[in-house]
Motif scaffolding. Structure first.
Motif, PDB file in Angstrom:
ATOM      1  N   HIS A 179      15.637 -14.090  -9.715  1.00 13.66           N
ATOM      2  CA  HIS A 179      15.368 -13.647  -8.342  1.00 13.66           C
ATOM      3  C   HIS A 179      15.232 -12.130  -8.273  1.00 13.66           C
ATOM      4  O   HIS A 179      14.367 -11.610  -7.548  1.00 13.66           O
ATOM      5  N   LEU A 180      16.060 -11.409  -9.028  1.00 14.36           N
ATOM      6  CA  LEU A 180      15.951  -9.953  -9.053  1.00 14.36           C
ATOM      7  C   LEU A 180      14.614  -9.528  -9.655  1.00 14.36           C
ATOM      8  O   LEU A 180      13.970  -8.581  -9.181  1.00 14.36           O
ATOM      9  N   GLU A 181      14.182 -10.245 -10.678  1.00 12.18           N
ATOM     10  CA  GLU A 181      12.886  -9.970 -11.319  1.00 12.18           C
ATOM     11  C   GLU A 181      11.747 -10.120 -10.311  1.00 12.18           C
ATOM     12  O   GLU A 181      10.884  -9.256 -10.188  1.00 12.18           O
ATOM     13  N   TYR A 182      11.761 -11.245  -9.573  1.00 12.91           N
ATOM     14  CA  TYR A 182      10.718 -11.465  -8.562  1.00 12.91           C
ATOM     15  C   TYR A 182      10.779 -10.397  -7.471  1.00 12.91           C
ATOM     16  O   TYR A 182       9.754  -9.873  -7.028  1.00 12.91           O
ATOM     17  N   GLY A 183      12.013 -10.100  -7.030  1.00 12.27           N
ATOM     18  CA  GLY A 183      12.170  -9.119  -5.962  1.00 12.27           C
ATOM     19  C   GLY A 183      11.735  -7.730  -6.380  1.00 12.27           C
ATOM     20  O   GLY A 183      11.093  -7.005  -5.603  1.00 12.27           O
ATOM     21  N   LEU A 184      12.060  -7.329  -7.610  1.00 13.68           N
ATOM     22  CA  LEU A 184      11.682  -6.001  -8.082  1.00 13.68           C
ATOM     23  C   LEU A 184      10.168  -5.883  -8.210  1.00 13.68           C
ATOM     24  O   LEU A 184       9.590  -4.831  -7.930  1.00 13.68           O
ATOM     25  N   ASN A 185       9.519  -6.950  -8.615  1.00 12.80           N
ATOM     26  CA  ASN A 185       8.061  -6.964  -8.686  1.00 12.80           C
ATOM     27  C   ASN A 185       7.451  -6.680  -7.308  1.00 12.80           C
ATOM     28  O   ASN A 185       6.552  -5.840  -7.162  1.00 12.80           O
ATOM     29  N   ALA A 186       7.969  -7.366  -6.279  1.00 16.02           N
ATOM     30  CA  ALA A 186       7.464  -7.141  -4.920  1.00 16.02           C
ATOM     31  C   ALA A 186       7.804  -5.741  -4.444  1.00 16.02           C
ATOM     32  O   ALA A 186       6.979  -5.069  -3.792  1.00 16.02           O
ATOM     33  N   GLN A 194       0.710  -1.271  -2.373  1.00 17.47           N
ATOM     34  CA  GLN A 194      -0.202  -2.354  -2.722  1.00 17.47           C
ATOM     35  C   GLN A 194       0.035  -3.621  -1.920  1.00 17.47           C
ATOM     36  O   GLN A 194      -0.768  -4.546  -1.988  1.00 17.47           O
ATOM     37  N   CYS A 195       1.125  -3.676  -1.175  1.00 18.05           N
ATOM     38  CA  CYS A 195       1.398  -4.880  -0.381  1.00 18.05           C
ATOM     39  C   CYS A 195       2.371  -4.545   0.733  1.00 18.05           C
ATOM     40  O   CYS A 195       2.995  -3.479   0.741  1.00 18.05           O
ATOM     41  N   SER A 196       2.494  -5.467   1.650  1.00 19.75           N
ATOM     42  CA  SER A 196       3.426  -5.317   2.762  1.00 19.75           C
ATOM     43  C   SER A 196       4.859  -5.539   2.298  1.00 19.75           C
ATOM     44  O   SER A 196       5.118  -6.304   1.363  1.00 19.75           O
ATOM     45  N   SER A 197       5.805  -4.910   2.985  1.00 12.57           N
ATOM     46  CA  SER A 197       7.211  -5.144   2.684  1.00 12.57           C
ATOM     47  C   SER A 197       7.635  -6.562   3.037  1.00 12.57           C
ATOM     48  O   SER A 197       8.702  -7.017   2.615  1.00 12.57           O
ATOM     49  N   CYS A 198       6.794  -7.261   3.810  1.00 13.82           N
ATOM     50  CA  CYS A 198       7.106  -8.657   4.157  1.00 13.82           C
ATOM     51  C   CYS A 198       7.145  -9.551   2.924  1.00 13.82           C
ATOM     52  O   CYS A 198       7.721 -10.647   2.965  1.00 13.82           O
ATOM     53  N   LEU A 199       6.534  -9.095   1.828  1.00 15.85           N
ATOM     54  CA  LEU A 199       6.546  -9.885   0.601  1.00 15.85           C
ATOM     55  C   LEU A 199       7.843  -9.699  -0.188  1.00 15.85           C
ATOM     56  O   LEU A 199       8.032 -10.331  -1.217  1.00 15.85           O
ATOM     57  N   TRP A 244       2.696  -0.802  11.568  1.00 12.70           N
ATOM     58  CA  TRP A 244       1.813  -1.899  11.194  1.00 12.70           C
ATOM     59  C   TRP A 244       2.361  -2.586   9.940  1.00 12.70           C
ATOM     60  O   TRP A 244       3.091  -1.993   9.162  1.00 12.70           O
ATOM     61  N   VAL A 245       1.986  -3.814   9.720  1.00  8.35           N
ATOM     62  CA  VAL A 245       2.400  -4.543   8.518  1.00  8.35           C
ATOM     63  C   VAL A 245       1.714  -3.958   7.285  1.00  8.35           C
ATOM     64  O   VAL A 245       2.269  -3.940   6.191  1.00  8.35           O
ATOM     65  N   VAL A 246       0.519  -3.437   7.462  1.00  7.11           N
ATOM     66  CA  VAL A 246      -0.287  -2.902   6.371  1.00  7.11           C
ATOM     67  C   VAL A 246       0.329  -1.601   5.844  1.00  7.11           C
ATOM     68  O   VAL A 246       0.790  -0.774   6.637  1.00  7.11           O
ATOM     69  N   PRO A 247       0.381  -1.384   4.520  1.00  5.32           N
ATOM     70  CA  PRO A 247       0.856  -0.101   3.985  1.00  5.32           C
ATOM     71  C   PRO A 247       0.097   1.068   4.601  1.00  5.32           C
ATOM     72  O   PRO A 247      -1.110   0.994   4.834  1.00  5.32           O
ATOM     73  N   SER A 248       0.796   2.166   4.856  1.00  6.39           N
ATOM     74  CA  SER A 248       0.205   3.272   5.617  1.00  6.39           C
ATOM     75  C   SER A 248      -1.026   3.871   4.954  1.00  6.39           C
ATOM     76  O   SER A 248      -1.989   4.231   5.634  1.00  6.39           O
ATOM     77  N   SER A 249      -1.027   3.987   3.615  1.00  9.46           N
ATOM     78  CA  SER A 249      -2.185   4.601   2.954  1.00  9.46           C
ATOM     79  C   SER A 249      -3.434   3.752   3.140  1.00  9.46           C
ATOM     80  O   SER A 249      -4.537   4.276   3.329  1.00  9.46           O
ATOM     81  N   ILE A 250      -3.278   2.431   3.097  1.00  6.20           N
ATOM     82  CA  ILE A 250      -4.413   1.523   3.293  1.00  6.20           C
ATOM     83  C   ILE A 250      -4.853   1.549   4.746  1.00  6.20           C
ATOM     84  O   ILE A 250      -6.048   1.618   5.059  1.00  6.20           O
ATOM     85  N   TYR A 251      -3.863   1.509   5.656  1.00  4.17           N
ATOM     86  CA  TYR A 251      -4.206   1.511   7.079  1.00  4.17           C
ATOM     87  C   TYR A 251      -4.876   2.823   7.492  1.00  4.17           C
ATOM     88  O   TYR A 251      -5.866   2.819   8.224  1.00  4.17           O
ATOM     89  N   ASN A 252      -4.360   3.951   7.000  1.00  2.69           N
ATOM     90  CA  ASN A 252      -4.931   5.244   7.380  1.00  2.69           C
ATOM     91  C   ASN A 252      -6.367   5.393   6.887  1.00  2.69           C
ATOM     92  O   ASN A 252      -7.195   6.015   7.558  1.00  2.69           O
ATOM     93  N   LYS A 253      -6.662   4.821   5.730  1.00  2.00           N
ATOM     94  CA  LYS A 253      -8.047   4.858   5.235  1.00  2.00           C
ATOM     95  C   LYS A 253      -8.941   4.016   6.128  1.00  2.00           C
ATOM     96  O   LYS A 253     -10.063   4.433   6.474  1.00  2.00           O
ATOM     97  N   ALA A 254      -8.445   2.843   6.534  1.00  2.00           N
ATOM     98  CA  ALA A 254      -9.222   1.988   7.442  1.00  2.00           C
ATOM     99  C   ALA A 254      -9.389   2.673   8.796  1.00  2.00           C
ATOM    100  O   ALA A 254     -10.465   2.610   9.408  1.00  2.00           O
ATOM    101  N   LEU A 255      -8.338   3.354   9.263  1.00  2.41           N
ATOM    102  CA  LEU A 255      -8.413   4.058  10.544  1.00  2.41           C
ATOM    103  C   LEU A 255      -9.433   5.186  10.484  1.00  2.41           C
ATOM    104  O   LEU A 255     -10.192   5.388  11.437  1.00  2.41           O
TER     105      LEU A 255
END
Length: 276
Positions: A179-186, A194-199, A244-255
């Motif tokens: 579980h720690l392995e999976y969590g650290l990957n996220a 590269q992904c939302s903290s929701c993952l 926003w759910v989207v990471p800020s760097s990705i969202y700011n580029k889209a904005l």
């Protein structure tokens, strides 16, 4: 009239009996004509997407009058000043007679690149950085190895976490490390934007927080991991200041792309709509 854009502040006179706008000083104004329906957006080079959104939001403001106790326009008064401020591509505010009554938001998430959230993609951080207590920050990078001191080691490979030591503990210990392995990957993908903290699953978060604390990070306040500012809210790891759910760097580029689109003249849109 000037070109509407970020930072624009414009005031109009609204007649509550006719439902029409006029310029504050009585001069000709293409946005006024556009709002009142005597000019189409496609016939002007000065009107752009910000004007289209502004028109839509003023109409919303007028429609909301009288709803849920919002009595901005009273029957005993005819004319009102409506001031519009364009904060950025996602936010604008509207005031009636100097009192702010509406803040409008438009998300740029429809411009996100395809497959932007890919937890299987290679990690971005390749430069390891030890914990810095002054900034409460560190990097977890490709090549880092963490000895957990109980027979297990976690190795950060290019795109996954490798666990060394399976079978050295009990079945319960193996399951906990998995579980720690999976969590650290996220967590690394999140910190690498590269992904939302929701993952980062709730069941993994307590052990991740303990892991970070063992590395020296003070998770009771804002900390920085792989250049991403993080906070713990309601027991969950989140990006600080990100609404926003989207990471800020990705969202700011889209904005930024959205703001460039908004700045284009309506005459080039061929009937496209920007209304939220």
């Amino acid at each position: 009239m000037g070109i509407t854009g970020i930072g624009s502040v414009q005031t109009y006179i609204y007649n509550s009996q006719t439902g029409k706008l006029s310029s504050k000083n009585g001069s000709a104004d293409e946005f006024v004509d556009y709002f009142n329906g005597t000019l189409s957006g496609g016939s002007s080079q000065s009107l752009n997407g910000y004007d289209d959104l502004k028109k839509h939001n003023i109409e919303r403001l007028i429609d909301l009058n009288g709803s849920w106790g919002r009595n901005w326009f009273q029957p005993d008064k005819v004319e009102y000043e409506i001031t519009c401020e364009i904060v950025n591509g996602e936010e604008s505010s509207y005031s009636v007679n100097g009192k702010k009554v509406l803040t409008a938001y438009v998300a740029a998430t429809h411009l996100l690149p395809p497959r932007w959230e890919d937890i299987k993609s290679p990690y971005k951080t390749h430069q390891s950085k030890a914990y810095d207590p002054e900034t409460n920050s560190m990097n977890i990078a490709v090549g880092d190895v963490f000895d957990l001191g109980n027979g297990y080691k976690l190795k950060v490979q290019e795109d996954y976490i490798e666990t060394v030591g399976y079978g050295t503990g009990s079945a319960a210990d193996d399951e906990k490390i998995r579980h720690l392995e999976y969590g650290l990957n996220a967590l690394i993908h999140f910190a690498d934007q590269q992904c939302s903290s929701c993952l980062i699953w709730p069941e993994h978060t307590p052990m991740l927080l303990s892991f970070l604390q063992e590395l020296g990070i003070d998770t009771s306040r804002e900390f920085t991991l792989n250049e991403t500012k993080c906070i713990v809210q309601n027991g969950m790891i989140r990006e600080s200041g990100n609404k926003w759910v989207v990471p800020s760097s990705i969202y700011n580029k889209a904005l930024q792309q959205y703001e460039e689109f908004l700045s284009q003249p309506l005459s080039s849109r061929k009937g496209s709509s920007l209304k939220a």
